[in-house]
Design a protein around this motif. Structure first.
Motif, PDB file in Angstrom:
ATOM      1  N   LEU A  39     -43.839  30.801  45.664  1.00  0.00           N
ATOM      2  CA  LEU A  39     -45.026  30.834  46.521  1.00  0.00           C
ATOM      3  C   LEU A  39     -44.653  30.663  47.984  1.00  0.00           C
ATOM      4  N   GLY A  40     -43.618  29.866  48.254  1.00  0.00           N
ATOM      5  CA  GLY A  40     -43.155  29.720  49.630  1.00  0.00           C
ATOM      6  C   GLY A  40     -42.620  31.025  50.183  1.00  0.00           C
ATOM      7  N   ASN A  41     -41.983  31.813  49.336  1.00  0.00           N
ATOM      8  CA  ASN A  41     -41.497  33.117  49.783  1.00  0.00           C
ATOM      9  C   ASN A  41     -42.638  34.085  50.069  1.00  0.00           C
ATOM     10  N   VAL A  42     -43.755  33.923  49.353  1.00  0.00           N
ATOM     11  CA  VAL A  42     -44.918  34.764  49.628  1.00  0.00           C
ATOM     12  C   VAL A  42     -45.425  34.516  51.039  1.00  0.00           C
ATOM     13  N   ALA A  43     -45.366  33.248  51.493  1.00  0.00           N
ATOM     14  CA  ALA A  43     -45.800  32.941  52.856  1.00  0.00           C
ATOM     15  C   ALA A  43     -44.883  33.596  53.891  1.00  0.00           C
ATOM     16  N   LEU A  44     -43.623  33.787  53.522  1.00  0.00           N
ATOM     17  CA  LEU A  44     -42.678  34.413  54.448  1.00  0.00           C
ATOM     18  C   LEU A  44     -42.723  35.929  54.355  1.00  0.00           C
ATOM     19  N   THR A  45     -42.854  36.438  53.130  1.00  0.00           N
ATOM     20  CA  THR A  45     -42.903  37.880  52.898  1.00  0.00           C
ATOM     21  C   THR A  45     -44.117  38.181  52.044  1.00  0.00           C
ATOM     22  N   GLY A  56     -38.054  55.854  37.786  1.00  0.00           N
ATOM     23  CA  GLY A  56     -38.098  55.239  36.466  1.00  0.00           C
ATOM     24  C   GLY A  56     -37.511  53.847  36.402  1.00  0.00           C
ATOM     25  N   HIS A  57     -37.192  53.244  37.563  1.00  0.00           N
ATOM     26  CA  HIS A  57     -36.615  51.906  37.603  1.00  0.00           C
ATOM     27  C   HIS A  57     -37.539  50.969  38.369  1.00  0.00           C
ATOM     28  N   LEU A  58     -37.554  49.707  37.970  1.00  0.00           N
ATOM     29  CA  LEU A  58     -38.357  48.707  38.659  1.00  0.00           C
ATOM     30  C   LEU A  58     -37.561  48.102  39.806  1.00  0.00           C
ATOM     31  N   TYR A  59     -38.211  47.988  40.963  1.00  0.00           N
ATOM     32  CA  TYR A  59     -37.585  47.401  42.145  1.00  0.00           C
ATOM     33  C   TYR A  59     -38.530  46.369  42.747  1.00  0.00           C
ATOM     34  N   GLY A  60     -37.954  45.392  43.430  1.00  0.00           N
ATOM     35  CA  GLY A  60     -38.740  44.367  44.086  1.00  0.00           C
ATOM     36  C   GLY A  60     -37.939  43.084  44.201  1.00  0.00           C
ATOM     37  N   SER A  61     -38.475  42.134  44.962  1.00  0.00           N
ATOM     38  CA  SER A  61     -37.763  40.866  45.173  1.00  0.00           C
ATOM     39  C   SER A  61     -37.588  40.095  43.875  1.00  0.00           C
ATOM     40  N   LEU A  62     -38.606  40.093  43.028  1.00  0.00           N
ATOM     41  CA  LEU A  62     -38.499  39.386  41.752  1.00  0.00           C
ATOM     42  C   LEU A  62     -37.432  40.018  40.865  1.00  0.00           C
ATOM     43  N   ILE A  63     -37.362  41.339  40.868  1.00  0.00           N
ATOM     44  CA  ILE A  63     -36.329  42.017  40.076  1.00  0.00           C
ATOM     45  C   ILE A  63     -34.944  41.692  40.625  1.00  0.00           C
ATOM     46  N   THR A 297     -32.101  25.189  31.597  1.00  0.00           N
ATOM     47  CA  THR A 297     -30.951  25.750  32.302  1.00  0.00           C
ATOM     48  C   THR A 297     -31.289  27.091  32.926  1.00  0.00           C
ATOM     49  N   VAL A 298     -32.022  27.936  32.198  1.00  0.00           N
ATOM     50  CA  VAL A 298     -32.432  29.231  32.748  1.00  0.00           C
ATOM     51  C   VAL A 298     -33.309  29.028  33.979  1.00  0.00           C
ATOM     52  N   LEU A 299     -34.252  28.094  33.891  1.00  0.00           N
ATOM     53  CA  LEU A 299     -35.098  27.799  35.050  1.00  0.00           C
ATOM     54  C   LEU A 299     -34.262  27.269  36.213  1.00  0.00           C
ATOM     55  N   GLY A 300     -33.292  26.417  35.914  1.00  0.00           N
ATOM     56  CA  GLY A 300     -32.428  25.885  36.966  1.00  0.00           C
ATOM     57  C   GLY A 300     -31.630  26.971  37.666  1.00  0.00           C
ATOM     58  N   ALA A 301     -31.099  27.917  36.881  1.00  0.00           N
ATOM     59  CA  ALA A 301     -30.352  29.030  37.475  1.00  0.00           C
ATOM     60  C   ALA A 301     -31.252  29.901  38.339  1.00  0.00           C
ATOM     61  N   LEU A 302     -32.484  30.131  37.894  1.00  0.00           N
ATOM     62  CA  LEU A 302     -33.428  30.926  38.684  1.00  0.00           C
ATOM     63  C   LEU A 302     -33.820  30.180  39.959  1.00  0.00           C
ATOM     64  N   ILE A 303     -33.894  28.852  39.886  1.00  0.00           N
ATOM     65  CA  ILE A 303     -34.177  28.064  41.096  1.00  0.00           C
ATOM     66  C   ILE A 303     -33.046  28.230  42.111  1.00  0.00           C
ATOM     67  N   ILE A 304     -31.803  28.143  41.644  1.00  0.00           N
ATOM     68  CA  ILE A 304     -30.659  28.306  42.534  1.00  0.00           C
ATOM     69  C   ILE A 304     -30.667  29.685  43.180  1.00  0.00           C
ATOM     70  N   GLN A 305     -30.914  30.737  42.387  1.00  0.00           N
ATOM     71  CA  GLN A 305     -30.921  32.086  42.921  1.00  0.00           C
ATOM     72  C   GLN A 305     -32.105  32.311  43.867  1.00  0.00           C
ATOM     73  N   THR A 306     -33.281  31.790  43.518  1.00  0.00           N
ATOM     74  CA  THR A 306     -34.443  31.908  44.402  1.00  0.00           C
ATOM     75  C   THR A 306     -34.203  31.163  45.698  1.00  0.00           C
ATOM     76  N   LEU A 307     -33.538  30.027  45.604  1.00  0.00           N
ATOM     77  CA  LEU A 307     -33.211  29.259  46.809  1.00  0.00           C
ATOM     78  C   LEU A 307     -32.277  30.055  47.710  1.00  0.00           C
ATOM     79  N   SER A 308     -31.299  30.733  47.130  1.00  0.00           N
ATOM     80  CA  SER A 308     -30.396  31.566  47.927  1.00  0.00           C
ATOM     81  C   SER A 308     -31.163  32.695  48.609  1.00  0.00           C
ATOM     82  N   THR A 309     -32.086  33.312  47.871  1.00  0.00           N
ATOM     83  CA  THR A 309     -32.907  34.368  48.460  1.00  0.00           C
ATOM     84  C   THR A 309     -33.766  33.828  49.592  1.00  0.00           C
ATOM     85  N   THR A 310     -34.320  32.634  49.415  1.00  0.00           N
ATOM     86  CA  THR A 310     -35.145  32.015  50.452  1.00  0.00           C
ATOM     87  C   THR A 310     -34.332  31.731  51.703  1.00  0.00           C
ATOM     88  N   ILE A 311     -33.105  31.272  51.514  1.00  0.00           N
ATOM     89  CA  ILE A 311     -32.246  30.963  52.662  1.00  0.00           C
ATOM     90  C   ILE A 311     -31.982  32.221  53.482  1.00  0.00           C
TER      91      ILE A 311
END
Length: 371
Positions: A39-45, A56-63, A297-311
């Motif tokens: 949600l914080g990234n939504v405020a930025l983008t 035929g491929h999905l693209y986006g920040s979440l992907i 663990t999956v949620l933790g890894a996604l948090i780390i990756q989302t944090l990198s994207t936010t940075i």
């Protein structure tokens, strides 16, 4: 007849008890932190949640988060099982580099780099060597009694040198559409790496939760002495989890190298072991061993990756990225700590007046426990 009171003991409503049970679930705080970051990234983008279909491929920040987070999810998956046995595996980063270097070196020197046989041999070579690395780690820990942090630290340093020897200190580039599929290809509109990571997570969860293997791992990590007394062969389990950790790291190395069609023995998988440990801890698995949570663990890894994207979105200077990341991880861990939340909670239980003890002493003041 008076209707039953749904406020419960102490006058607290049933809804409050339900909310408390929800917040005490081990996956609640990792999921809440991940949602807050998104949600914080939504405020930025403003179009952060936008997903489009192109060719035929999905693209986006979440992907992108899922695709770039897939290797970390795999490394963290193996790390979870190792930590559940009171161990640690610091060699996963070097294993990532070695597996990518071996696969790219084989493909680059093959007569037909794009053939299916070349791809199969490259994958088998990378995974086989990684399994041997895990076997060595498990042997040092389970058979020779070497501390896990020491045994894997040796291969963390030596393995990076081995990767450099394989690549001769150079970046090996390959041209193989079949190899590119592993980390950069798409299947069923989604990145193939995401589907592969999801399949491995599902298989690991099925094996550890639908069979006795998960219970045995937790018993060895929770109380190794009691496990030995009831006849559990801890040494075999220890070797197994280190082999699984190394194989997961090898698949992650194949993803990383195939995504960029090159192998970098120096930078591939650099510090991924620390991100994996953070992901496991954020997901609710204690470093003291015992119960583990693959979903966390999956949620933790996604948090780390989302944090990198936010940075990167915030434009944080590269030299301060790690500091910013460390501060956020500390905050996340504190939010998950029940002791930390209780300390700053406004609710206080009523105190029971001091009474004399049967022996005639002053007695002990007790706090009424919340149900």
């Amino acid at each position: 007849m008076t209707p039953p009171d749904d406020t419960g003991a102490g006058g607290r409503p049933a809804r409050a008890r339900g909310a408390r049970r929800l917040t005490e679930h081990r996956l609640f705080w990792p999921a809440a932190v991940l949602a807050a970051l998104l949600l914080g990234n939504v405020a930025l983008t403003h179009d952060f949640f936008a997903v489009r279909v192109q060719n035929g491929h999905l693209y986006g920040s979440l992907i992108d988060i899922l695709q770039f987070g897939a290797p970390l999810i795999l490394v963290s998956l193996g790390m979870t099982l190792v930590i559940a046995t009171r161990g640690i595996d610091l060699s996963v980063g070097s294993t990532v580099a070695i597996s990518g270097a071996l696969a790219c070196e084989h493909i680059a020197t093959a007569e037909n780099p794009g053939s299916l046989s070349t791809l199969t041999t490259a994958i088998a070579l990378a995974v086989g060597v990684a399994a041997a690395i895990g076997l060595l780690n498990g042997f040092l820990v389970a058979r020779l009694g070497v501390q896990p942090i020491v045994a894997t630290l040796v291969l963390m340093v030596a393995g990076r040198g081995v990767a450099q020897l394989i690549t001769d200190g150079q970046i090996i580039s390959v041209s193989s559409s079949a190899y590119k599929m592993i980390g950069g290809g798409y299947w069923l509109t989604l990145p193939f790496s995401v589907l592969l990571a999801a399949a491995l997570v599902a298989a690991t969860s099925l094996v550890t939760r639908r069979t006795a293997l998960g219970m045995l791992i937790e018993s060895v990590g929770g109380n190794p002495v009691a496990s030995r007394l009831v006849g559990i062969r801890a040494s075999g389990l220890l070797v197994t989890v280190y082999v699984v950790s190394a194989v997961c790291a090898a698949v992650a190395g194949l993803m990383i190298s195939s995504n960029v069609s090159s192998a970098d023995g120096n930078n591939a998988g650099l510090w991924v072991e620390l991100d994996a440990i953070l992901a496991v801890v954020i997901g609710g698995t204690a470093l003291t061993g015992g119960r583990f949570s693959l979903g966390g663990t999956v949620l933790g890894a996604l948090i780390i990756q989302t944090l990198s994207t936010t940075i990167y979105t915030l434009g944080v200077p590269p030299e301060t990225t790690l500091v910013f990341k460390a501060l956020v991880v500390i905050v996340v861990c504190l939010v998950q700590s029940s002791a930390f939340r209780a300390r700053f909670s406004r609710r206080r239980g009523p105190a029971v007046p001091t009474t004399a003890s049967p022996a005639g002493g002053e007695g002990v003041r007790k706090q009424e426990a919340h149900p």
